[in-house]
Design an enzyme around this catalytic site. Structure first.
Site, short mmCIF file in Angstrom:
data_model
loop_
_atom_site.label_atom_id
_atom_site.label_comp_id
_atom_site.label_asym_id
_atom_site.label_seq_id
_atom_site.Cartn_x
_atom_site.Cartn_y
_atom_site.Cartn_z
N ASP A 1 0.83 -1.21 0.00
CA ASP A 1 0.00 0.00 0.00
C ASP A 1 0.87 1.27 0.00
O ASP A 1 1.98 1.27 0.52
CB ASP A 1 -0.90 -0.02 1.25
CG ASP A 1 -2.09 0.93 1.11
OD1 ASP A 1 -2.32 1.46 0.01
OD2 ASP A 1 -2.78 1.14 2.13
N ASN B 1 -10.87 -2.42 -5.26
CA ASN B 1 -10.17 -1.38 -6.01
C ASN B 1 -10.86 -1.00 -7.33
O ASN B 1 -10.55 0.03 -7.93
CB ASN B 1 -8.70 -1.77 -6.29
CG ASN B 1 -7.83 -1.74 -5.04
OD1 ASN B 1 -6.89 -2.52 -4.90
ND2 ASN B 1 -8.09 -0.82 -4.13
#
Ligand code: IPE
Ligand code: IPE
Ligand code: MG
Length: 254
Positions: A28, A76
């Site tokens: 991330d 996502n």
């Protein structure tokens, strides 16, 4: 003063746990890495994808046998179309260009997640990379791509029902067998970069007893030394699995 557990002591002290057999990573922070440099977010995804090679090499050198990297989640898809298309393109490119080198280094590539919704070309690239590297055993590199833990559990439950399994035959082992990770051991260590303290739906069944390591470092900046630090941190943990435990008697990741 330097810590007594310097780099060179990894896995050499009797009292320390072994190197984790399976390390899983939530990669991330690509967007923030790019934004902080005044670059478009996709530059961060490019830098993050390049980092995969560096970390896979380092993990193999440190003795990690299974490395699972989360590249794209089922959630996502909620991002702007341009970003989603860009990420898919970057990853597709990386699979096409990196597979040969990974194959030469003995990495076995796997995929967890759903191939549904991916372009036929990308599906073919993923299947081709898996086929090519099927017999390698230096390190098992699993790409979690279009992966979400709840979606994984949901497909497992549907399959169990479709297979007509009676409820009295449902065990934890049976559920594990229906997951994407069927023949991959549960992760010993999960690392999340970028300073977020949440699972975001990653390996929610498999990581039930994993040790977690959170670091503020953004994924494109996460290098071999950070990985080494995370492993050293893990080696000082005491895993108890609900019992009273003793660090020296654990054998789960030998
Ligand atoms: C991780 O980086 C990569 C994906 C989720 C695809 P992010 O894109 O989430 O980066 P931040 O969290 O916005 O910085
Ligand atoms: C998790 O990161 C997914 C990947 C790293 C692939 P996100 O950036 O999507 O997670 P949230 O939205 O901050 O929870
Ligand atoms: Mg993020």
């Amino acid at each position: 003063m330097t810590s007594p557990q310097s780099e060179s002591t990894i896995n050499t002290r009797e009292a320390l746990r072994p190197v984790p057999k399976h390390v899983a990573m939530i990669m991330d922070g690509n967007g923030r890495w790019a934004t902080s440099r005044g670059l478009p977010r996709l530059s961060g995804h490019e830098a993050g994808t390049e980092n995969i090679r560096r970390i896979t090499t380092a993990a193999g050198e440190l003795g990690v046998r299974y490395l699972t990297l989360w590249a794209f989640s089922t959630e996502n898809w909620r991002r702007p179309r341009d970003e989603v298309d860009g990420i898919l393109q970057i990853l597709s490119h990386a699979i096409d260009f990196e597979t040969e080198a990974l194959h030469e280094r003995g990495a076995q590539l796997r995929h967890i997640g759903s191939l549904d919704g991916l372009s036929p070309e990308l599906q073919a690239s993923i299947r081709g990379a898996i086929d090519l590297t099927r017999n390698n055993d230096a390190i098992v590199l699993t790409l979690a791509f279009n992966y979400g833990g709840r979606a994984e559990l949901m497909q497992a439950i549907k399959q169990i029902v479709d297979d007509g399994i009676p409820s009295d035959q449902i065990t934890e082992d049976l559920i594990s067998h229906y997951l994407y990770t069927e023949d991959i051991p549960d992760p010993d260590l999960v690392i999340r970069t970028s300073g977020e303290f949440r699972t975001s739906n990653f390996l929610i069944w498999q990581a039930a007893y994993a040790e977690w390591h959170f670091t503020p470092v953004l994924w494109p900046d996460f290098g071999p030394d950070h990985l080494r630090q995370a492993i050293e941190d893990y080696q000082h943990r005491e895993r108890r699995f609900g019992g009273i435990g003793h660090r020296l008697h654990n054998t789960d990741s030998e």
